[in-house]
Enzyme design. Structure first.
Site, short mmCIF file in Angstrom:
data_model
loop_
_atom_site.label_atom_id
_atom_site.label_comp_id
_atom_site.label_asym_id
_atom_site.label_seq_id
_atom_site.Cartn_x
_atom_site.Cartn_y
_atom_site.Cartn_z
N GLY A 56 16.73 -9.97 27.54
CA GLY A 56 16.56 -9.23 28.97
C GLY A 56 15.18 -9.22 29.63
N SER A 144 -0.23 -2.49 3.34
CA SER A 144 0.20 -3.49 2.35
C SER A 144 0.36 -2.86 0.97
CB SER A 144 -0.82 -4.57 2.20
OG SER A 144 -0.62 -5.32 1.16
N TYR A 157 -9.38 -7.09 2.11
CA TYR A 157 -8.04 -6.89 2.56
C TYR A 157 -7.51 -5.50 1.83
CZ TYR A 157 -2.91 -7.60 3.64
OH TYR A 157 -1.55 -7.68 4.02
N ALA A 159 -9.49 -2.92 0.93
CA ALA A 159 -10.31 -1.91 1.67
C ALA A 159 -9.78 -1.55 2.77
CB ALA A 159 -11.74 -2.36 1.60
N ALA A 160 -9.32 -2.84 3.71
CA ALA A 160 -8.77 -2.36 4.96
C ALA A 160 -7.50 -1.53 4.91
CB ALA A 160 -8.78 -3.72 5.65
#
Ligand code: NAP
Length: 250
Positions: A56, A144, A157, A159-160
């Site tokens: 669309g 994650s 990663y 820690a984030a």
């Protein structure tokens, strides 16, 4: 075509050019949303526009690099003026820069924190303000399993993503009274470009740790997003929904 849809709620999906983000964008279109997805390059925007507009002309793609404060502010201000206030915001964009801690450079630490954590802060900073006035909406942050378990070679990663979950719970507390939910989805191992680069031996070891005996696919995550965005999930906020085939049941 750009512009506000008269009858559809707006959903923004960051990092929609491929992988999990693209599947989320396509699923939200099927759920009846007008979807704006983002990519970091002009080429990615052109390809994503073509893909989304097969469903669309109201759907669109924008160029957005969430590691850049000024660009994020300007692009999202443009989103609001051109398309209106999003009802659903999916913070999906993310990167990895894996290395064992002793070899992990400060650049790779900063890059992952800046995109995966501060990038979400930047997006929420602009959009929460306008969503609050509407007193409705859902913010869904893609975390994650590594944010819970940690993982050798992914200190930046982990820690984030752990930070993202703490951030989400705090924001959820601040804006719950305005009818805006904030939740995380924590995927396990999902087959995308991000995981394709891992060595075969590592993939086999991960597969052996999944009671469901298969890797996840992008639609497993898109389905969870559709649920958290739906009215069925209006009373769920500040949560992390784990979608991982049982690889961690924390
Ligand atoms: P992917 O295939 O590598 O796609 C990453 C997406 O993020 C792309 O659309 C990319 O855009 C975009 N992106 C990267 N840096 C960006 C930036 N600075 N600003 C805006 N967009 C940016 O990754 P994926 O596997 O689909 O992962 C999506 C999310 O799920 C990530 O947050 C990841 O951490 C999380 N996750 C993935 C897995 C997994 O097993 N795959 C597991 C747990 C969590 P371009 O195409 O323009 O580069």
């Amino acid at each position: 075509m750009t512009g506000q849809s008269a009858d559809k709620k707006l959903a923004l999906v960051t990092g929609a050019s491929r992988g999990i983000g693209l599947a989320i964008a396509q699923r939200l279109i099927r759920e009846g949303y007008q979807v704006v997805g983002t990519a970091t390059s002009d080429q990615g925007v052109a390809a994503l526009t073509e893909t989304l507009q097969q469903h669309g002309p109201e759907h669109a793609a924008l160029r957005l690099d969430i590691s850049d404060s000024e660009q994020t502010e300007a692009t999202l201000a443009g989103l609001v003026s051109d398309f209106g206030v999003p009802h659903v915001v999916v913070n999906n964009a993310g990167i990895t820069r894996d290395n064992l801690f002793l070899r992990l450079s400060e650049d790779d630490w900063q890059a992952v924190i800046n995109t995966n954590l501060t990038g979400v802060f930047r997006v929420c900073k602009v959009l929460t303000k306008v969503m609050l006035k509407k007193k409705a909406g859902s913010i869904i942050n893609i975390s994650s399993v590594i944010g819970t378990t940690g993982n050798g070679g992914q200190a930046n990663y982990a820690a984030a993503k752990a930070g993202l979950e703490g951030f989400s719970r705090s924001l959820a507390q601040e804006i719950a009274s305005r009818n805006i939910t904030v939740n995380c989805i924590a995927p396990g191992f999902i087959q995308t470009d991000m995981t394709d680069v891992l060595p075969e031996a590592q993939k086999e070891a991960i597969l052996a740790s999944i009671p469901g005996k298969r890797f996840g696919n992008v639609d497993d995550i898109a389905g969870a997003v559709a649920f958290l965005a739906s009215d069925d999930a209006r009373y769920i906020t500040g949560q992390t929904l784990h979608v991982n085939g049982g690889m961690n049941m924390g």
